[in-house]
Scaffold this motif. Structure first.
Motif, PDB file in Angstrom:
ATOM      1  N   ALA A  12      24.078 126.960  -3.338  1.00  0.00           N
ATOM      2  CA  ALA A  12      23.030 127.933  -3.667  1.00  0.00           C
ATOM      3  C   ALA A  12      21.941 127.290  -4.525  1.00  0.00           C
ATOM      4  O   ALA A  12      20.741 127.540  -4.315  1.00  0.00           O
ATOM      5  N   ARG A  13      22.337 126.467  -5.475  1.00  0.00           N
ATOM      6  CA  ARG A  13      21.348 125.810  -6.329  1.00  0.00           C
ATOM      7  C   ARG A  13      20.499 124.828  -5.530  1.00  0.00           C
ATOM      8  O   ARG A  13      19.278 124.720  -5.742  1.00  0.00           O
ATOM      9  N   GLN A  41      13.700 117.261  -4.414  1.00  0.00           N
ATOM     10  CA  GLN A  41      12.478 117.861  -4.923  1.00  0.00           C
ATOM     11  C   GLN A  41      11.229 117.183  -4.365  1.00  0.00           C
ATOM     12  O   GLN A  41      10.258 117.853  -4.000  1.00  0.00           O
ATOM     13  N   ARG A  58      19.771 125.019  -2.313  1.00  0.00           N
ATOM     14  CA  ARG A  58      18.833 125.778  -1.475  1.00  0.00           C
ATOM     15  C   ARG A  58      17.676 126.318  -2.314  1.00  0.00           C
ATOM     16  O   ARG A  58      16.527 126.357  -1.859  1.00  0.00           O
ATOM     17  N   ALA A  59      17.968 126.718  -3.544  1.00  0.00           N
ATOM     18  CA  ALA A  59      16.909 127.216  -4.422  1.00  0.00           C
ATOM     19  C   ALA A  59      15.890 126.137  -4.751  1.00  0.00           C
ATOM     20  O   ALA A  59      14.718 126.435  -5.013  1.00  0.00           O
ATOM     21  N   LEU A  60      16.315 124.880  -4.717  1.00  0.00           N
ATOM     22  CA  LEU A  60      15.414 123.760  -5.007  1.00  0.00           C
ATOM     23  C   LEU A  60      14.658 123.268  -3.776  1.00  0.00           C
ATOM     24  O   LEU A  60      13.823 122.366  -3.900  1.00  0.00           O
ATOM     25  N   THR A 117      22.647 123.319   3.823  1.00  0.00           N
ATOM     26  CA  THR A 117      23.641 122.610   3.025  1.00  0.00           C
ATOM     27  C   THR A 117      24.924 122.470   3.841  1.00  0.00           C
ATOM     28  O   THR A 117      25.215 123.292   4.709  1.00  0.00           O
ATOM     29  N   GLU A 162      28.597 127.394  -5.128  1.00  0.00           N
ATOM     30  CA  GLU A 162      27.634 127.539  -6.218  1.00  0.00           C
ATOM     31  C   GLU A 162      26.582 126.443  -6.165  1.00  0.00           C
ATOM     32  O   GLU A 162      25.374 126.711  -6.312  1.00  0.00           O
ATOM     33  N   THR A 195      24.767 116.364  -6.070  1.00  0.00           N
ATOM     34  CA  THR A 195      23.860 116.986  -7.023  1.00  0.00           C
ATOM     35  C   THR A 195      23.563 116.082  -8.223  1.00  0.00           C
ATOM     36  O   THR A 195      23.217 116.552  -9.300  1.00  0.00           O
TER      37      THR A 195
END
Length: 358
Positions: A212-213, A192, A215-217, A222, A209, A183
């Motif tokens: 999840a971040r 991105q 996947r949100a991006l 993952t 945690e 990350t």
């Protein structure tokens, strides 16, 4: 007067970084013909900053004092008589290798020989509120970005752009599978950009945690490398169509991660060697690429032309570069270095550098 940090020595950043609040600002008529006076609004850090401050780092010796950091964004205050690309009021971001551009043009790529002259190492960098830069050390900033995200583009995002779009005929897009690691700044930028291009991205990381971040991006899958410490390359590969492997693997860990990156890449895929932030483990021989039938491409950032392409793409796609949850002020830059070194950040460590008279 301008505020700035300098490396007064090369004994590690804790001992070497010194804060100055009374640095003189050159007047416009003192500028060289190809120089630009810039009011810096934000900067960001790369792992190179930690290495440069350390005499044992791979970047080599420096000649203090030097203003560190190569990433930054700001506004042009004045220009020299021969400057063609900029005028007062223009929003700009830094480019780290102006001497390379001056010698070889916007399309030139940096090599080890160019590193000693780059911003923050051989040429004064961006950890200051106002500074003089060569014209070729700047490009126009995206119109769609505020200062903090704009300040992340110089090194990290240009590296990600070069990784995904730097080989003609092998550019990332729909149908391309991309593997990113962790990350940190390059990995998040690659995620991105690849997601915006329609590629499928798999990201490896250490916690639920962070999964999840990611996947949100835009990460489709993952893989937790702590749960798969010796097999995350194969685990990630199994997610690709038919288990064929990845078209592009962006390796930021160096020797600690390269063996797994080679496992994950497909036949005739590309492993991009762009960093060495992993632990200092035994070197991975380049000969290993033979057994995995792949391409291995090392790169140092990207060309000035690529940074300009990136700027246009960000505006076109409406991409908002992610920055760390903690934002530092200029006077807190040493704390920013600590956060980066301790790997407590998510994406890019950023520093707000608005001048008190703004």
């Amino acid at each position: 007067m301008s505020r700035q940090w300098i490396l007064a020595s090369q004994e590690g950043f804790e001992a070497s970084l010194k804060y100055q609040e009374n640095a003189r600002i050159p007047s416009p008529d003192e500028l060289g013909s190809n120089e630009v006076l810039v009011k810096i609004h934000a900067a960001s850090l790369n792992y190179r900053e930690i290495s440069i401050a350390d005499p044992k780092g791979v970047n080599g010796l420096i000649q203090p004092p030097i203003i560190p950091a190569c990433d930054g964004a700001g506004v042009v205050m004045a220009v020299g008589s021969s400057v063609q690309e900029f005028q007062p009021g223009d929003r700009v971001v830094a480019y780290p290798a102006p001497k390379l551009v001056e010698a070889s043009g916007d399309n030139a790529f940096a090599s080890l020989a160019d590193v000693p002259s780059m911003l923050g190492q051989g040429t004064d960098g961006t950890l200051r509120s106002i500074g003089v830069f060569a014209e070729k050390a700047l490009v126009h900033a995206p119109v769609s970005l505020d200062w903090l995200p704009a300040a992340t583009l110089t090194c990290t995002w240009t590296t990600a752009w070069n990784s995904l779009f730097g080989v003609e005929g092998r550019e990332a897009g729909p149908g391309t599978w991309v593997l990113v690691q962790g990350t940190g700044g390059v990995s998040i930028a690659t995620l991105q950009l690849a997601a915006a291009a329609g590629a499928t991205v798999v990201a490896i990381t250490s916690t639920g945690e962070k999964e999840a971040r990611l996947r949100a991006l835009g990460a489709t899958h993952t893989v937790n490398y702590r749960s798969n410490p010796d097999s995350w390359g194969q685990k990630a590969r199994s997610l690709t169509p038919g288990g064929r492997g990845f078209d592009i693997v962006v390796d930021i860990g160096g020797n600690q991660t390269l063996s797994q990156s080679l496992v994950a890449v497909r036949v005739d895929g590309i492993v991009l060697v762009v960093g060495g932030v992993g632990e200092n483990t035994a070197p991975v021989p380049l000969f290993a690429a033979l057994m995995h039938t792949c391409m291995v491409r090392g790169l140092l950032c990207g060309s000035r032309a690529q940074l300009k392409q990136l700027v246009r793409y960000i505006d076109e796609k409406g991409i908002q570069p992610v920055v760390d949850d903690v934002v530092f002020e200029l006077a807190e830059a040493k704390d920013a270095y600590r956060r980066l070194k301790d790997k407590k950040h998510f994406s890019k460590v950023v520093i707000r550098v608005d001048h008190p008279d703004a």
